[in-house]
Design an enzyme around this catalytic site. Structure first.
Site, PDB file in Angstrom:
ATOM      1  N   TYR A  88       0.869  -1.169   0.000  1.00  0.00           N
ATOM      2  CA  TYR A  88       0.000   0.000   0.000  1.00  0.00           C
ATOM      3  C   TYR A  88       0.911   1.226   0.000  1.00  0.00           C
ATOM      4  O   TYR A  88       2.084   1.149  -0.367  1.00  0.00           O
ATOM      5  CB  TYR A  88      -0.918  -0.136   1.232  1.00  0.00           C
ATOM      6  CG  TYR A  88      -1.995   0.902   1.349  1.00  0.00           C
ATOM      7  CD1 TYR A  88      -2.880   1.152   0.295  1.00  0.00           C
ATOM      8  CD2 TYR A  88      -2.142   1.644   2.517  1.00  0.00           C
ATOM      9  CE1 TYR A  88      -3.864   2.115   0.413  1.00  0.00           C
ATOM     10  CE2 TYR A  88      -3.130   2.606   2.647  1.00  0.00           C
ATOM     11  CZ  TYR A  88      -3.984   2.844   1.580  1.00  0.00           C
ATOM     12  OH  TYR A  88      -4.953   3.797   1.692  1.00  0.00           O
ATOM     13  N   ARG A 142      -6.327  10.378 -10.587  1.00  0.00           N
ATOM     14  CA  ARG A 142      -5.627  11.091  -9.503  1.00  0.00           C
ATOM     15  C   ARG A 142      -5.138  10.043  -8.524  1.00  0.00           C
ATOM     16  O   ARG A 142      -5.752   9.786  -7.507  1.00  0.00           O
ATOM     17  CB  ARG A 142      -6.597  12.083  -8.830  1.00  0.00           C
ATOM     18  CG  ARG A 142      -6.000  13.079  -7.898  1.00  0.00           C
ATOM     19  CD  ARG A 142      -5.529  12.462  -6.569  1.00  0.00           C
ATOM     20  NE  ARG A 142      -6.527  12.369  -5.529  1.00  0.00           N
ATOM     21  CZ  ARG A 142      -6.544  11.390  -4.604  1.00  0.00           C
ATOM     22  NH1 ARG A 142      -5.663  10.402  -4.631  1.00  0.00           N
ATOM     23  NH2 ARG A 142      -7.458  11.401  -3.679  1.00  0.00           N
ATOM     24  N   LYS A 160      -5.641  -1.739  -2.223  1.00  0.00           N
ATOM     25  CA  LYS A 160      -6.725  -1.502  -1.261  1.00  0.00           C
ATOM     26  C   LYS A 160      -7.454  -2.811  -0.966  1.00  0.00           C
ATOM     27  O   LYS A 160      -7.835  -3.089   0.175  1.00  0.00           O
ATOM     28  CB  LYS A 160      -7.710  -0.469  -1.818  1.00  0.00           C
ATOM     29  CG  LYS A 160      -7.106   0.918  -1.995  1.00  0.00           C
ATOM     30  CD  LYS A 160      -7.596   1.901  -0.969  1.00  0.00           C
ATOM     31  CE  LYS A 160      -6.862   3.233  -1.109  1.00  0.00           C
ATOM     32  NZ  LYS A 160      -7.082   4.177  -0.043  1.00  0.00           N
ATOM     33  N   GLU A 231     -12.328   5.077  -6.057  1.00  0.00           N
ATOM     34  CA  GLU A 231     -10.995   5.397  -5.550  1.00  0.00           C
ATOM     35  C   GLU A 231     -10.231   6.263  -6.534  1.00  0.00           C
ATOM     36  O   GLU A 231     -10.154   5.947  -7.730  1.00  0.00           O
ATOM     37  CB  GLU A 231     -10.217   4.081  -5.324  1.00  0.00           C
ATOM     38  CG  GLU A 231      -8.909   4.245  -4.581  1.00  0.00           C
ATOM     39  CD  GLU A 231      -9.115   4.707  -3.138  1.00  0.00           C
ATOM     40  OE1 GLU A 231      -9.961   4.138  -2.445  1.00  0.00           O
ATOM     41  OE2 GLU A 231      -8.409   5.646  -2.738  1.00  0.00           O
ATOM     42  N   ASP A 232      -9.666   7.317  -6.026  1.00  0.00           N
ATOM     43  CA  ASP A 232      -8.712   8.127  -6.781  1.00  0.00           C
ATOM     44  C   ASP A 232      -9.230   8.590  -8.146  1.00  0.00           C
ATOM     45  O   ASP A 232      -8.503   8.562  -9.149  1.00  0.00           O
ATOM     46  CB  ASP A 232      -7.370   7.390  -6.903  1.00  0.00           C
ATOM     47  CG  ASP A 232      -6.651   7.349  -5.545  1.00  0.00           C
ATOM     48  OD1 ASP A 232      -7.240   7.809  -4.545  1.00  0.00           O
ATOM     49  OD2 ASP A 232      -5.513   6.850  -5.484  1.00  0.00           O
ATOM     50  N   ASP A 254     -13.943   6.591  -1.248  1.00  0.00           N
ATOM     51  CA  ASP A 254     -12.949   6.446  -0.193  1.00  0.00           C
ATOM     52  C   ASP A 254     -12.217   7.757   0.099  1.00  0.00           C
ATOM     53  O   ASP A 254     -11.942   8.086   1.249  1.00  0.00           O
ATOM     54  CB  ASP A 254     -11.951   5.376  -0.658  1.00  0.00           C
ATOM     55  CG  ASP A 254     -10.931   5.030   0.387  1.00  0.00           C
ATOM     56  OD1 ASP A 254     -11.293   4.989   1.566  1.00  0.00           O
ATOM     57  OD2 ASP A 254      -9.772   4.789   0.009  1.00  0.00           O
ATOM     58  N   ASP A 255     -11.906   8.514  -0.950  1.00  0.00           N
ATOM     59  CA  ASP A 255     -11.108   9.732  -0.754  1.00  0.00           C
ATOM     60  C   ASP A 255     -11.910  10.829  -0.070  1.00  0.00           C
ATOM     61  O   ASP A 255     -11.357  11.618   0.696  1.00  0.00           O
ATOM     62  CB  ASP A 255     -10.563  10.213  -2.103  1.00  0.00           C
ATOM     63  CG  ASP A 255      -9.686   9.152  -2.720  1.00  0.00           C
ATOM     64  OD1 ASP A 255      -8.609   8.901  -2.177  1.00  0.00           O
ATOM     65  OD2 ASP A 255     -10.112   8.524  -3.702  1.00  0.00           O
ATOM     66  N   ASN A 407      -0.210  11.737   0.230  1.00  0.00           N
ATOM     67  CA  ASN A 407       0.489  10.492  -0.103  1.00  0.00           C
ATOM     68  C   ASN A 407       1.104  10.599  -1.496  1.00  0.00           C
ATOM     69  O   ASN A 407       0.606  11.356  -2.324  1.00  0.00           O
ATOM     70  CB  ASN A 407      -0.502   9.321  -0.103  1.00  0.00           C
ATOM     71  CG  ASN A 407      -1.060   9.067   1.273  1.00  0.00           C
ATOM     72  OD1 ASN A 407      -0.342   9.047   2.250  1.00  0.00           O
ATOM     73  ND2 ASN A 407      -2.374   8.884   1.348  1.00  0.00           N
TER      74      ASN A 407
HETATM   75  N1  NDP Z   1      -4.316  10.229   4.176  1.00  0.00           N
HETATM   76  C1  NDP Z   1      -5.329   9.762   3.479  1.00  0.00           C
HETATM   77  O1  NDP Z   1      -6.037   8.832   3.868  1.00  0.00           O
HETATM   78  C2  NDP Z   1      -5.625  10.367   2.160  1.00  0.00           C
HETATM   79  C3  NDP Z   1      -4.758  11.238   1.571  1.00  0.00           C
HETATM   80  N2  NDP Z   1      -5.048  11.769   0.361  1.00  0.00           N
HETATM   81  C4  NDP Z   1      -4.051  12.607  -0.249  1.00  0.00           C
HETATM   82  O2  NDP Z   1      -4.506  13.927  -0.312  1.00  0.00           O
HETATM   83  C5  NDP Z   1      -3.884  14.562  -1.392  1.00  0.00           C
HETATM   84  C6  NDP Z   1      -4.928  15.363  -2.131  1.00  0.00           C
HETATM   85  O3  NDP Z   1      -5.911  14.540  -2.699  1.00  0.00           O
HETATM   86  P1  NDP Z   1      -7.161  15.198  -3.466  1.00  0.00           P
HETATM   87  O4  NDP Z   1      -7.858  16.136  -2.558  1.00  0.00           O
HETATM   88  O5  NDP Z   1      -7.992  14.158  -4.059  1.00  0.00           O
HETATM   89  O6  NDP Z   1      -6.375  15.936  -4.631  1.00  0.00           O
HETATM   90  P2  NDP Z   1      -6.639  17.268  -5.397  1.00  0.00           P
HETATM   91  O7  NDP Z   1      -5.572  17.372  -6.417  1.00  0.00           O
HETATM   92  O8  NDP Z   1      -8.051  17.327  -5.836  1.00  0.00           O
HETATM   93  O9  NDP Z   1      -6.464  18.380  -4.280  1.00  0.00           O
HETATM   94  C7  NDP Z   1      -5.276  19.032  -4.008  1.00  0.00           C
HETATM   95  C8  NDP Z   1      -5.636  20.338  -3.353  1.00  0.00           C
HETATM   96  O10 NDP Z   1      -4.440  20.977  -2.988  1.00  0.00           O
HETATM   97  C9  NDP Z   1      -4.475  22.291  -3.505  1.00  0.00           C
HETATM   98  N3  NDP Z   1      -3.140  22.750  -3.820  1.00  0.00           N
HETATM   99  C10 NDP Z   1      -2.347  22.386  -4.853  1.00  0.00           C
HETATM  100  N4  NDP Z   1      -1.213  23.096  -4.829  1.00  0.00           N
HETATM  101  C11 NDP Z   1      -1.302  23.927  -3.781  1.00  0.00           C
HETATM  102  C12 NDP Z   1      -0.456  24.929  -3.237  1.00  0.00           C
HETATM  103  N5  NDP Z   1       0.720  25.209  -3.781  1.00  0.00           N
HETATM  104  N6  NDP Z   1      -0.862  25.593  -2.150  1.00  0.00           N
HETATM  105  C13 NDP Z   1      -2.045  25.312  -1.577  1.00  0.00           C
HETATM  106  N7  NDP Z   1      -2.891  24.377  -2.043  1.00  0.00           N
HETATM  107  C14 NDP Z   1      -2.524  23.711  -3.138  1.00  0.00           C
HETATM  108  C15 NDP Z   1      -5.330  22.235  -4.764  1.00  0.00           C
HETATM  109  O11 NDP Z   1      -5.775  23.548  -5.087  1.00  0.00           O
HETATM  110  P3  NDP Z   1      -6.798  23.840  -6.293  1.00  0.00           P
HETATM  111  O12 NDP Z   1      -8.129  23.349  -5.794  1.00  0.00           O
HETATM  112  O13 NDP Z   1      -6.740  25.321  -6.443  1.00  0.00           O
HETATM  113  O14 NDP Z   1      -6.297  23.081  -7.467  1.00  0.00           O
HETATM  114  C16 NDP Z   1      -6.409  21.290  -4.268  1.00  0.00           C
HETATM  115  O15 NDP Z   1      -7.373  21.996  -3.561  1.00  0.00           O
HETATM  116  C17 NDP Z   1      -3.204  13.468  -2.216  1.00  0.00           C
HETATM  117  O16 NDP Z   1      -1.824  13.491  -1.962  1.00  0.00           O
HETATM  118  C18 NDP Z   1      -3.776  12.204  -1.670  1.00  0.00           C
HETATM  119  O17 NDP Z   1      -2.867  11.154  -1.722  1.00  0.00           O
HETATM  120  C19 NDP Z   1      -6.225  11.516  -0.282  1.00  0.00           C
HETATM  121  C20 NDP Z   1      -7.126  10.656   0.263  1.00  0.00           C
HETATM  122  C21 NDP Z   1      -6.865   9.973   1.504  1.00  0.00           C
HETATM  123  C1  PYR Z   2      -4.998   6.989   0.859  1.00  0.00           C
HETATM  124  C2  PYR Z   2      -5.697   7.415  -0.331  1.00  0.00           C
HETATM  125  O1  PYR Z   2      -6.802   6.969  -0.590  1.00  0.00           O
HETATM  126  C3  PYR Z   2      -5.085   8.377  -1.192  1.00  0.00           C
HETATM  127  O2  PYR Z   2      -4.022   8.900  -0.885  1.00  0.00           O
HETATM  128  O3  PYR Z   2      -5.682   8.661  -2.237  1.00  0.00           O
HETATM  129 MG    MG Z   3      -7.352   7.350  -2.558  1.00  0.00          MG
END
Ligand code: NDP
Ligand code: PYR
Ligand code: MG
Length: 550
Positions: A88, A142, A160, A231-232, A254-255, A407
């Protein structure tokens, strides 16, 4: 050697213990004379540890799963904290990036836009049609924080689902990994002769909607007992398809929801350590995509259940995206999902109305303005939580809550050791991917792993056992509360915000029971015979249903 194994058969000369699930030994002569299946798990562990890099270990484990499923899951169960990062996050990120180069044997189902109109017939090619209960479906757009990886996203579905088996005892034959190939905008992959997906850009939203409508209708017909985990998917599609399908089919994202639940759980436990009630925290989200907004929604929902009005609850949350603080007056357009999300009965408009100044784009400035008690990183921006940022959090809080949740690990907003140093050891820390524990000023410090892997196995198992018709917000919230109260006294003493990963089966069982109860309350369960069981009986039943490797 940490594993304790019970040998159950040898090559016939020396029978030790035969368990009901044990496969029949092969005919004499087809194995070396002293082969003992259980000892083979130790041999496999040594082989695993002899590999030099995480990706080599991932490849080894993937081949072991293919060759000897029982030994693979035995190793997982006995060595969860060692093996989870290999199957993972973080290593699954590399497995995705290198999927087309490292591909050996197909696993899971690939459905492409070219299959539109005949998706049902493709689904029916799955060899275990009647057994499938849980599918993790990605479109590869993504993958973790790594962007659009197209068909290379398949390992995330596989990884997963391995955690569903290892972490919740879902039968391996009941899992169905799916990667949808709707093209990719990743030019590097399109130019790579080894890339295994379609050589075309992603299709239009309209075409994707038609495809997804057909896919969801067909998959729930072909597999009437299936729960679907999205997912993603890229953020716009993640919200859109959850809203589109959640009332029609048993599906969750999931996200958005799994991450919302796991972070709510971590915040509840962190708030107890900080000695400030969860609903009184000021929470700054750095990143406002599917994960950031999903968590914000979950927290607001929880705060309203704990006495705050919607207005008061959303007043606790600040979002920052790539253009800075999200507020009504800023010139840059604010995407719909950051303002008003239809999926909750309330309307959590995250765009701040109380700030009217010039755009705030610098995180340190934003911290000085908001004075958050908790800082959540879901931005994919490595090292965004700099030394001044962490020091500012530590200046405003006795126990700053700092969760860099992006991540894989190389995209984490900050690292554990530096966060401890810059906060004089006061930070309460959880990250999306694992960091090793450390000793800081003579005290043992164990980082939390705020990852939806603590939620989806139990949420899925409970949903499968209750045979739910849909996954409600109350079920997701129940999973969060179930996880939050699963810490032992010893874990609380060590200031953990999440339980030790080696207890994942116990935790998933606990979460599943809470999810089943919530499903019953919402009236979306179809296993009515479970309603009359006491909590103890239900817990016992859930654990009895768990699959174990033999
Ligand atoms: N720990 C966990 O269980 C999980 C972790 N994640 C992680 O979360 C992260 C984001 O996922 P997700 O929300 O789907 O992805 P997105 O790409 O949709 O979201 C990223 C966000 O970060 C913002 N961003 C990008 N660059 C900057 C910057 N320089 N300054 C401030 N904000 C910025 C983007 O802004 P804008 O909207 O303007 O583009 C957007 O709002 C990934 O790395 C994923 O792996 C996800 C799910 C679960
Ligand atoms: C953990 C997870 O689902 C992610 O980083 O997208
Ligand atoms: Mg995910």
């Amino acid at each position: 050697m940490t594993i304790v194994l019970t040998p159950y058969w040898s090559n016939g000369q020396q029978k030790i213990k035969v368990e009901p699930q044990a496969p029949a030994p092969p005919p004499a002569g087809l194995l070396p004379p002293a082969y003992i299946h259980a000892v083979h798990a130790e041999r496999s562990l040594l082989q695993l540890r002899s590999k030099a890099t995480p990706i080599e270990k991932n490849i080894f484990l993937s081949q072991l799963k293919d060759a000897d499923l029982n030994t693979f899951y035995k190793l997982c169960l006995a060595n969860m904290s060692e093996i989870t990062p290999l199957i993972y996050t973080p290593t699954v990120g590399d497995a995705c990036l290198q999927f087309s180069q490292n591909f050996r044997r197909p696993e899971g189902l690939f459905i492409s836009i070219k299959d539109k109109g005949k998706i049902g017939s493709i689904l029916r090619n799955w060899p275990r049609l009647n057994e499938a209960r849980i599918s993790v479906v990605t479109d590869g757009s993504r993958i973790l924080g790594l962007g659009d990886l197209g068909v290379n996203g398949m390992p995330i579905s596989i990884g997963k689902l391995s955690l569903y088996v290892a972490g919740a005892g879902v039968r391996p034959t009941s899992t169905l990994p799916i990667c949808l190939d709707l093209g990719t905008n990743n030019q590097k992959f399109l130019d790579d002769p080894l890339y295994l997906g379609l050589r075309q850009k992603r299709v239009s939203d309209e075409e994707m909607d038609e495809f997804m409508d057909e896919f969801m209708a067909e998959i729930t017909t072909a597999f009437p007992k299936l729960l679907v985990q999205f997912e993603d998917f890229s953020t716009d599609h993640a919200f859109a398809y959850l809203a589109r399908f959640r009332d029609r089919y048993p599906v969750f994202n999931d996200d958005i929801q799994g991450t919302g639940a796991v972070v709510l759980s971590g915040l509840i436990n962190a708030a107890a350590i900080a000695n400030i009630p969860a609903r009184n925290h000021r929470i700054l989200f750095f990143g406002a995509g599917s994960a950031g907004v999903g968590v914000a929604m979950q927290l607001i929902s929880y705060f309203t259940l704990n006495g705050l009005s919607v207005e008061e609850a959303r007043d606790r949350v600040w979002l920052v995206d790539s253009k800075g603080l999200v507020y009504d007056g800023r010139a840059a357009e604010v995407a719909e999902h950051k303002k008003c999300v239809e999926m909750l009965t309330m309307e959590p408009d995250f765009s701040r109305r109380d700030y009217t100044g010039a755009p705030l784009t610098d995180l340190l400035e934003i911290i000085e303005y908001v004075k958050p008690t908790a800082l959540m990183g879901l931005s994919t921006i490595k090292s965004a939580f700099t030394e001044p940022v962490i020091r500012a959090m530590a200046k405003h809080n006795v126990r700053p809550i700092i969760f860099p949740l992006s991540n894989p690990v190389r995209l984490s907003e900050c690292e554990f050791q530096e966060t401890l140093e810059w906060s004089e050891g006061r930070a309460i820390f959880a990250s999306g991917s694992p960091f090793p524990e450390t000793t800081f000023e003579g005290r043992r410090r164990i980082p939390g792993q705020g990852n939806n892997m603590y939620i989806f196995p139990g949420l899925g198992l409970g949903s499968i056992i209750a045979r739910v018709t849909s996954v409600t917000d109350s079920m997701v919230e129940a999973s969060a509360l179930g996880l939050a109260n699963s810490l032992t006294e010893e874990e609380r003493g060590l200031e953990l915000v999440y339980p030790a990963i080696h207890r994942i089966r116990e935790i998933s069982g606990h979460v599943a029971v809470r999810v089943i109860r919530a499903a019953q309350k919402a009236g979306v369960d179809q296993s009515s015979e479970l309603r009359s069981l006491s909590d103890e009986e239900l817990t016992e039943l859930v654990h009895k249903k768990m699959w174990y490797p033999c």
